[in-house]
Motif scaffolding. Structure first.
Motif, PDB file in Angstrom:
ATOM      1  N   SER A 147       7.593  -1.022 -16.556  1.00  0.00           N
ATOM      2  CA  SER A 147       8.250   0.097 -15.601  1.00  0.00           C
ATOM      3  C   SER A 147       8.808  -0.330 -14.561  1.00  0.00           C
ATOM      4  O   SER A 147       9.156  -1.679 -13.789  1.00  0.00           O
ATOM      5  N   LYS A 148      10.102   0.021 -14.448  1.00  0.00           N
ATOM      6  CA  LYS A 148      10.937   0.186 -13.187  1.00  0.00           C
ATOM      7  C   LYS A 148      10.339  -0.164 -12.014  1.00  0.00           C
ATOM      8  O   LYS A 148      10.374  -0.778 -11.250  1.00  0.00           O
ATOM      9  N   SER A 149       9.062   1.006 -11.433  1.00  0.00           N
ATOM     10  CA  SER A 149       7.884   0.304 -10.300  1.00  0.00           C
ATOM     11  C   SER A 149       7.889  -1.037 -10.721  1.00  0.00           C
ATOM     12  O   SER A 149       7.121  -1.295  -9.442  1.00  0.00           O
ATOM     13  N   LEU A 150       6.698  -0.693 -11.312  1.00  0.00           N
ATOM     14  CA  LEU A 150       6.017  -2.765 -11.860  1.00  0.00           C
ATOM     15  C   LEU A 150       6.711  -3.399 -10.749  1.00  0.00           C
ATOM     16  O   LEU A 150       6.517  -4.844 -10.527  1.00  0.00           O
ATOM     17  N   GLU A 151       8.081  -3.071 -11.735  1.00  0.00           N
ATOM     18  CA  GLU A 151       8.381  -4.580 -11.611  1.00  0.00           C
ATOM     19  C   GLU A 151       9.072  -4.849 -10.304  1.00  0.00           C
ATOM     20  O   GLU A 151       9.219  -5.519  -9.265  1.00  0.00           O
ATOM     21  N   GLN A 152       9.234  -3.309  -9.994  1.00  0.00           N
ATOM     22  CA  GLN A 152       9.367  -3.491  -8.113  1.00  0.00           C
ATOM     23  C   GLN A 152       8.531  -4.501  -7.396  1.00  0.00           C
ATOM     24  O   GLN A 152       8.703  -5.168  -6.399  1.00  0.00           O
ATOM     25  N   GLY A 153       7.207  -3.606  -7.700  1.00  0.00           N
ATOM     26  CA  GLY A 153       6.130  -3.713  -7.570  1.00  0.00           C
ATOM     27  C   GLY A 153       6.227  -5.741  -7.653  1.00  0.00           C
ATOM     28  O   GLY A 153       5.736  -6.265  -5.913  1.00  0.00           O
ATOM     29  N   PHE A 211      13.926   0.939  -2.418  1.00  0.00           N
ATOM     30  CA  PHE A 211      12.943   1.150  -3.749  1.00  0.00           C
ATOM     31  C   PHE A 211      13.063   3.024  -4.501  1.00  0.00           C
ATOM     32  O   PHE A 211      13.083   3.645  -3.158  1.00  0.00           O
ATOM     33  N   LEU A 212      13.647   3.384  -5.410  1.00  0.00           N
ATOM     34  CA  LEU A 212      13.196   4.662  -5.717  1.00  0.00           C
ATOM     35  C   LEU A 212      11.878   4.752  -6.436  1.00  0.00           C
ATOM     36  O   LEU A 212      12.011   4.190  -7.544  1.00  0.00           O
ATOM     37  N   LEU A 213      10.699   4.632  -5.391  1.00  0.00           N
ATOM     38  CA  LEU A 213       9.765   4.887  -5.782  1.00  0.00           C
ATOM     39  C   LEU A 213       9.160   6.504  -6.585  1.00  0.00           C
ATOM     40  O   LEU A 213       9.291   7.522  -5.396  1.00  0.00           O
ATOM     41  N   HIS A 241       0.953  -1.312  -0.144  1.00  0.00           N
ATOM     42  CA  HIS A 241      -0.017  -0.066   0.193  1.00  0.00           C
ATOM     43  C   HIS A 241       0.907   1.651  -0.303  1.00  0.00           C
ATOM     44  O   HIS A 241       2.137   0.927   0.178  1.00  0.00           O
ATOM     45  N   GLY A 242       0.416   2.155  -0.637  1.00  0.00           N
ATOM     46  CA  GLY A 242       1.157   3.814  -0.461  1.00  0.00           C
ATOM     47  C   GLY A 242       1.570   3.676  -2.263  1.00  0.00           C
ATOM     48  O   GLY A 242       1.943   5.372  -2.088  1.00  0.00           O
ATOM     49  N   HIS A 243       1.111   2.708  -2.987  1.00  0.00           N
ATOM     50  CA  HIS A 243       2.147   2.920  -4.399  1.00  0.00           C
ATOM     51  C   HIS A 243       1.424   2.423  -5.626  1.00  0.00           C
ATOM     52  O   HIS A 243       1.621   1.389  -4.818  1.00  0.00           O
ATOM     53  N   ASP A 244       1.491   2.854  -6.304  1.00  0.00           N
ATOM     54  CA  ASP A 244       0.162   2.239  -7.208  1.00  0.00           C
ATOM     55  C   ASP A 244       0.722   1.633  -8.250  1.00  0.00           C
ATOM     56  O   ASP A 244       0.490   0.211  -8.455  1.00  0.00           O
ATOM     57  N   ASP A 245       2.121   1.167  -8.535  1.00  0.00           N
ATOM     58  CA  ASP A 245       2.589   0.503  -9.197  1.00  0.00           C
ATOM     59  C   ASP A 245       3.058  -0.813  -8.141  1.00  0.00           C
ATOM     60  O   ASP A 245       3.254  -2.344  -9.022  1.00  0.00           O
ATOM     61  N   LEU A 246       3.571  -1.007  -7.498  1.00  0.00           N
ATOM     62  CA  LEU A 246       3.537  -2.134  -6.281  1.00  0.00           C
ATOM     63  C   LEU A 246       2.384  -2.714  -5.754  1.00  0.00           C
ATOM     64  O   LEU A 246       2.477  -3.523  -5.940  1.00  0.00           O
ATOM     65  N   LEU A 247       1.300  -1.774  -5.636  1.00  0.00           N
ATOM     66  CA  LEU A 247      -0.025  -2.601  -6.102  1.00  0.00           C
ATOM     67  C   LEU A 247      -0.104  -3.902  -7.318  1.00  0.00           C
ATOM     68  O   LEU A 247      -0.656  -4.953  -7.043  1.00  0.00           O
ATOM     69  N   ILE A 248      -0.153  -2.788  -7.727  1.00  0.00           N
ATOM     70  CA  ILE A 248      -0.397  -3.734  -9.341  1.00  0.00           C
ATOM     71  C   ILE A 248       0.842  -5.151  -9.441  1.00  0.00           C
ATOM     72  O   ILE A 248       0.030  -5.864  -9.776  1.00  0.00           O
TER      73      ILE A 248
END
Length: 197
Positions: free
Chosen positions: A35-41, A193-195, A11-18
Motif C-alpha cells: 500500500s502507498k502508506s506502507l511504502e511511505q513508512g 504524505f497523504l495518510l 508514531h501516529g500512523h500504523d502503516d508508518l510504524l510497520i
C-alpha cells in the motif's frame, strides 16, 4: 537510527510504524507492491537514516572515535542514540515508554504485512522488551556485539561499547542537540504524505 527512534519518529500512523520496521528488511525500489502508506513508512525509514548519516553534528561526533572504529561509527551511533532516547524519553514523548512500547509490540504481533525476517525481529523486540531495556548499558553492549556477529567482514563491534563509553557525555550532548533537528525533518517529510488511518 535504531528501532526505538524509528518507531518514535513514525508514531501516529500504523502503516508508518510497520514501515519503520520493514525499512530494515525491504531493499531496492518501492514499486507499489505494498500500500502507498506502507511504502511511505519504508521511505520515511530511509529518509531518517540518510538525514542522520549525513548530518554535520553526527559526522563531527564520529571523529571522536579511534580510527579503527570510524568505519562502523554509524552503527555505533544508531545504537547509543536508542539508549539516550530511552534515558530522555519524557522530554520527547507524552506517553510513558512502557505504554508506548506495549502499543508497538501489540501492533507488530498482529500485523500481516511483515516479512518473515521482520516478524522475527518483532518477536525479539517484544520477548526481550528491548525498548525498555535500552536504559541499561548492557543492552548497548549486547546489541553491538550481535550486529558485529552478523557482519561477515572483520569488525570491532565486540568492543565498540567501550569506545562509546569513553565519550559518553559528548555522545549524549550530540544526541540532545541532533534529535530535535531530526524530529523537525521528519515532521516536514510527513507533511508531504497523504495518510488516513
Amino acid at each position: 537510527m535504531n528501532y526505538l527512534a524509528h518507531f518514535h519518529l513514525s508514531h501516529g500512523h500504523d502503516d508508518l510504524l510497520i514501515g519503520a520496521l520493514l525499512g530494515d528488511f525491504v531493499k531496492g525500489p518501492l514499486t507499489g507492491q505494498r500500500s502507498k502508506s506502507l511504502e511511505q513508512g519504508i521511505l520515511l525509514h530511509r529518509k531518517i537514516d540518510a538525514f542522520t548519516d549525513s548530518h554535520p553534528i553526527v559526522k563531527q561526533a564520529h571523529l571522536l572515535f579511534s580510527p579503527g572504529y570510524r568505519r562502523f561509527a554509524g552503527i555505533m551511533t544508531d545504537v547509543v542514540f536508542d539508549h539516550f532516547l530511552n534515558r530522555h524519553w519524557n522530554d520527547f514523548h507524552e506517553q510513558s515508554l512502557q505504554q508506548f512500547s506495549e502499543q508497538i509490540y501489540q501492533l507488530l504481533s498482529s500485523n500481516s504485512h511483515l516479512t518473515p525476517p521482520a516478524k522475527n525481529m518483532a518477536d525479539v523486540l517484544e520477548k526481550y522488551r528491548l525498548f525498555e531495556a535500552y536504559q541499561h548499558w548492557q543492552t548497548v553492549e549486547t546489541a553491538l556485539e550481535r550486529i558485529g556477529l552478523r557482519i561477515q567482514r572483520k569488525n570491532p563491534l565486540d568492543s565498540a561499547a567501550n569506545e562509546l563509553k569513553r565519550f559518553y557525555p559528548e555522545m549524549e550532548t550530540t544526541f540532545l542537540d541532533f534529535y530535535p533537528k531530526l524530529q523537525q525533518h521528519v515532521n516536514d517529510t510527513r507533511k508531504g504524505f497523504l495518510l488516513s488511518n
